[in-house]
Enzyme design. Structure first.
Site, PDB file in Angstrom:
ATOM      1  N   ASN A   1      -6.023  12.508   0.002  1.00 17.74           N
ATOM      2  CA  ASN A   1      -4.815  11.253   0.995  1.00 17.74           C
ATOM      3  C   ASN A   1      -5.439  10.908   1.393  1.00 17.74           C
ATOM      4  O   ASN A   1      -7.081  10.795   2.204  1.00 17.74           O
ATOM      5  CB  ASN A   1      -3.488  12.022   1.616  1.00 17.74           C
ATOM      6  CG  ASN A   1      -2.176  11.479   2.090  1.00 17.74           C
ATOM      7  OD1 ASN A   1      -2.430  10.129   1.945  1.00 17.74           O
ATOM      8  ND2 ASN A   1      -2.604  11.635   3.913  1.00 17.74           N
ATOM      9  N   LYS A   2      -5.050   9.966   3.052  1.00 21.60           N
ATOM     10  CA  LYS A   2      -5.622   9.094   3.783  1.00 21.60           C
ATOM     11  C   LYS A   2      -6.935   9.453   4.911  1.00 21.60           C
ATOM     12  O   LYS A   2      -6.442  10.693   5.276  1.00 21.60           O
ATOM     13  CB  LYS A   2      -4.183   8.709   4.608  1.00 21.60           C
ATOM     14  CG  LYS A   2      -5.070   7.619   6.072  1.00 21.60           C
ATOM     15  CD  LYS A   2      -5.935   6.489   5.116  1.00 21.60           C
ATOM     16  CE  LYS A   2      -5.514   5.774   4.400  1.00 21.60           C
ATOM     17  NZ  LYS A   2      -6.334   4.469   3.053  1.00 21.60           N
TER      18      LYS A   2
ATOM     19  N   ARG B   1      -7.546  -0.768  -7.040  1.00 16.21           N
ATOM     20  CA  ARG B   1      -7.879   0.500  -6.018  1.00 16.21           C
ATOM     21  C   ARG B   1      -8.015   0.984  -6.304  1.00 16.21           C
ATOM     22  O   ARG B   1      -6.752   2.496  -7.433  1.00 16.21           O
ATOM     23  CB  ARG B   1      -6.978   1.264  -5.022  1.00 16.21           C
ATOM     24  CG  ARG B   1      -6.644  -0.638  -4.008  1.00 16.21           C
ATOM     25  CD  ARG B   1      -5.986  -0.085  -3.018  1.00 16.21           C
ATOM     26  NE  ARG B   1      -5.630   0.614  -1.859  1.00 16.21           N
ATOM     27  CZ  ARG B   1      -5.595   1.697  -0.745  1.00 16.21           C
ATOM     28  NH1 ARG B   1      -4.686   1.018  -0.133  1.00 16.21           N
ATOM     29  NH2 ARG B   1      -6.174   1.978   0.307  1.00 16.21           N
TER      30      ARG B   1
ATOM     31  N   ASP C   1      -1.985  10.614  -2.707  1.00 21.95           N
ATOM     32  CA  ASP C   1      -2.370   9.987  -3.511  1.00 21.95           C
ATOM     33  C   ASP C   1      -2.647  10.118  -4.368  1.00 21.95           C
ATOM     34  O   ASP C   1      -2.820   9.548  -5.801  1.00 21.95           O
ATOM     35  CB  ASP C   1      -4.109   9.092  -2.435  1.00 21.95           C
ATOM     36  CG  ASP C   1      -3.000   8.171  -1.475  1.00 21.95           C
ATOM     37  OD1 ASP C   1      -3.399   7.971  -0.650  1.00 21.95           O
ATOM     38  OD2 ASP C   1      -3.541   6.753  -2.269  1.00 21.95           O
TER      39      ASP C   1
ATOM     40  N   ALA D   1       0.853   5.323  -2.462  1.00 28.09           N
ATOM     41  CA  ALA D   1       0.520   5.744  -3.179  1.00 28.09           C
ATOM     42  C   ALA D   1       1.927   5.160  -4.230  1.00 28.09           C
ATOM     43  O   ALA D   1       1.679   4.586  -5.474  1.00 28.09           O
ATOM     44  CB  ALA D   1       0.603   6.738  -3.717  1.00 28.09           C
TER      45      ALA D   1
ATOM     46  N   ARG E   1       1.003  -1.512  -0.122  1.00 25.16           N
ATOM     47  CA  ARG E   1       0.139   0.263  -0.015  1.00 25.16           C
ATOM     48  C   ARG E   1       0.518   0.824   0.205  1.00 25.16           C
ATOM     49  O   ARG E   1       2.140   1.068   0.350  1.00 25.16           O
ATOM     50  CB  ARG E   1      -1.006  -0.222   0.999  1.00 25.16           C
ATOM     51  CG  ARG E   1      -0.824  -0.568   2.467  1.00 25.16           C
ATOM     52  CD  ARG E   1      -0.201   0.192   3.216  1.00 25.16           C
ATOM     53  NE  ARG E   1       0.087   1.431   3.589  1.00 25.16           N
ATOM     54  CZ  ARG E   1       0.985   1.724   3.703  1.00 25.16           C
ATOM     55  NH1 ARG E   1       2.367   1.530   4.083  1.00 25.16           N
ATOM     56  NH2 ARG E   1       0.471   3.601   3.506  1.00 25.16           N
TER      57      ARG E   1
HETATM   58  O1  MRU Z   1      -4.335   3.330   1.998  1.00 24.16           O
HETATM   59  P1  MRU Z   1      -2.976   3.410   2.438  1.00 24.16           P
HETATM   60  O2  MRU Z   1      -2.279   2.788   3.356  1.00 24.16           O
HETATM   61  O3  MRU Z   1      -2.434   2.840   0.803  1.00 24.16           O
HETATM   62  O4  MRU Z   1      -3.249   4.869   2.104  1.00 24.16           O
HETATM   63  C1  MRU Z   1      -1.790   5.384   1.894  1.00 24.16           C
HETATM   64  C2  MRU Z   1      -2.021   7.021   2.368  1.00 24.16           C
HETATM   65  O5  MRU Z   1      -2.918   7.454   2.690  1.00 24.16           O
HETATM   66  C3  MRU Z   1      -0.588   7.649   2.252  1.00 24.16           C
HETATM   67  O6  MRU Z   1      -0.195   9.500   2.528  1.00 24.16           O
HETATM   68  C4  MRU Z   1       0.033   8.185   0.108  1.00 24.16           C
HETATM   69  O7  MRU Z   1       0.058   6.560  -0.711  1.00 24.16           O
HETATM   70  C5  MRU Z   1       1.010   8.761   0.129  1.00 24.16           C
HETATM   71  S1  MRU Z   1       2.645   7.060   0.543  1.00 24.16           S
HETATM   72  C6  MRU Z   1       3.940   7.998  -0.188  1.00 24.16           C
END
Ligand code: MRU
Length: 345
Positions: free
Chosen positions: A243-244, A88, A233, A50, A48
């Site tokens: 983002n998350k 995704r 993301d 991005a 996981r």
């Molecule tokens: O659901 P995830 O764990 O893939 O979400 C990850 C995030 O939101 C990160 O902040 C984002 O992908 C950047 S990772 C460098």
């Protein structure tokens, strides 16, 4: 050529992924040999973050071309592109990587195509590490001496080709002696902050304190946070940033307390074709992720759940976006357009 980062090991004819669902308790590697396996690993959160999702998709396509042997062609790879694109929806790095490999494929076929796709996937992997190192350096100028940073989710070596984005700035700041400490929000429901960020930072000896997500406001009010740094993301053409889930709340809190809010992401996370954040598809994930913690029920089994994996932070709440090509202060459509024009020239 074999290529390895913390969570992704490429062996030319197979890919090994560190199963991030099991961290930090277990270090288990899963072998991937085709595009379907790669898509499954992305969907199920074995891998996981991005950039790491994009790199995995690249290797998945290369493996699929190998599997097809003499039959490999862009047309024969169409189902592989499709299954990977469906894994995704939010991280644009996935679609960026697939586009890069589609363009690289051109008219090639058979073994030549498989070889070329492998080389291109390795390039994505290697370039991401290099981009993150540059991004980390570029972000240093935005931090005060002895910075106490709050971060969310996991944006480190596990989530990228290495070094990390927000964690890349944190790592570079630590190396440069500019960082005092890091607060890591646990990041419900997948606990990327608790399970992954704290693990990565402790391995590097970087002082990290884990907090529940709802502790952020109090820490900021108490003057314990100098700067918030998060990853992304997908960043739209006006600077709106997906983002998350929970990132938007942190941006609102940071603005209220007068604390800089920085987004760190490589160019592969910028989506110039997406006008603003309202068009970004937000992944909805299964209800069980919220009704359970580590497989144990923490809510009534039939309780309705809303579980968006990401939110969108309006550009107006972002102090700066940091990429491998520099800093975009106060992102808005004009600043973003100037950045895109600079990158294109
Ligand atoms: O659901 P995830 O764990 O893939 O979400 C990850 C995030 O939101 C990160 O902040 C984002 O992908 C950047 S990772 C460098």
């Amino acid at each position: 050529m074999a290529l390895a980062s913390l969570a992704i090991r490429w062996h030319d004819t197979a890919l090994d992924l560190l199963d991030q669902r099991a961290l930090p308790a277990d270090t288990t590697w899963l072998r991937i040999t085709n595009a379907r396996d790669a898509a499954h690993a992305i969907r199920e959160m074995v891998v996981r973050g991005a950039p790491a999702i994009g790199i995995t998709a690249g290797y998945g396509l290369a493996l699929e071309a190998q599997r097809l042997g003499d039959q490999a062609s862009l047309a024969a790879l169409a189902p592989a592109f499709e299954v990977l694109a469906a894994s995704r929806p939010t991280a644009v790095n996935l679609f960026w990587a697939l586009d890069r490999l589609r363009q690289a494929a051109g008219d090639l076929s058979g073994a030549a195509l498989a070889r070329h796709l492998s080389e291109q996937a390795e390039r994505l992997h290697r370039d991401d590490l290099a981009a993150n190192r540059r991004l980390g350096e570029a972000g240093l100028a935005l931090l005060p001496e002895g910075a106490r940073v709050y971060t969310h989710c996991n944006t480190g070596a596990l989530a990228t080709g290495g070094h990390g984005t927000a964690l890349g700035i944190i790592r570079s700041a630590w190396e440069a002696g500019r960082l005092r400490s890091v607060y890591a929000g646990e990041t419900r429901p997948w606990q990327q902050g608790a399970r992954l960020t704290s693990w990565e930072l402790m391995q590097d000896g970087i002082p990290v304190t884990l907090v529940v997500d709802s502790c952020a406001a109090m820490l900021m009010a108490q003057g314990e946070v100098d700067v918030v740094i998060v990853g992304a993301d997908r960043i739209a053409a006006n600077g709106d940033t997906a983002n998350k889930i929970g990132t938007y709340s942190l941006a609102v809190l940071a603005r209220h307390h007068g604390i800089p809010f920085i987004v760190a992401a490589p160019d592969s996370t910028l989506d110039a074709a997406m006008q603003d954040g309202s068009g970004i598809v937000i992944e909805q994930r299964p209800a069980e992720e919220v009704r359970q913690v580590a497989g144990q029920p923490c809510a009534p089994a039939d309780c309705p759940v809303h579980n968006p994996a990401f939110d969108v932070t309006p550009a107006a709440l972002i102090s700066a976006i940091v990429t491998e090509n520099g800093v975009i202060p106060s992102p808005d459509p004009t600043a973003m357009a100037a950045y895109f024009a600079r990158s294109a020239s």
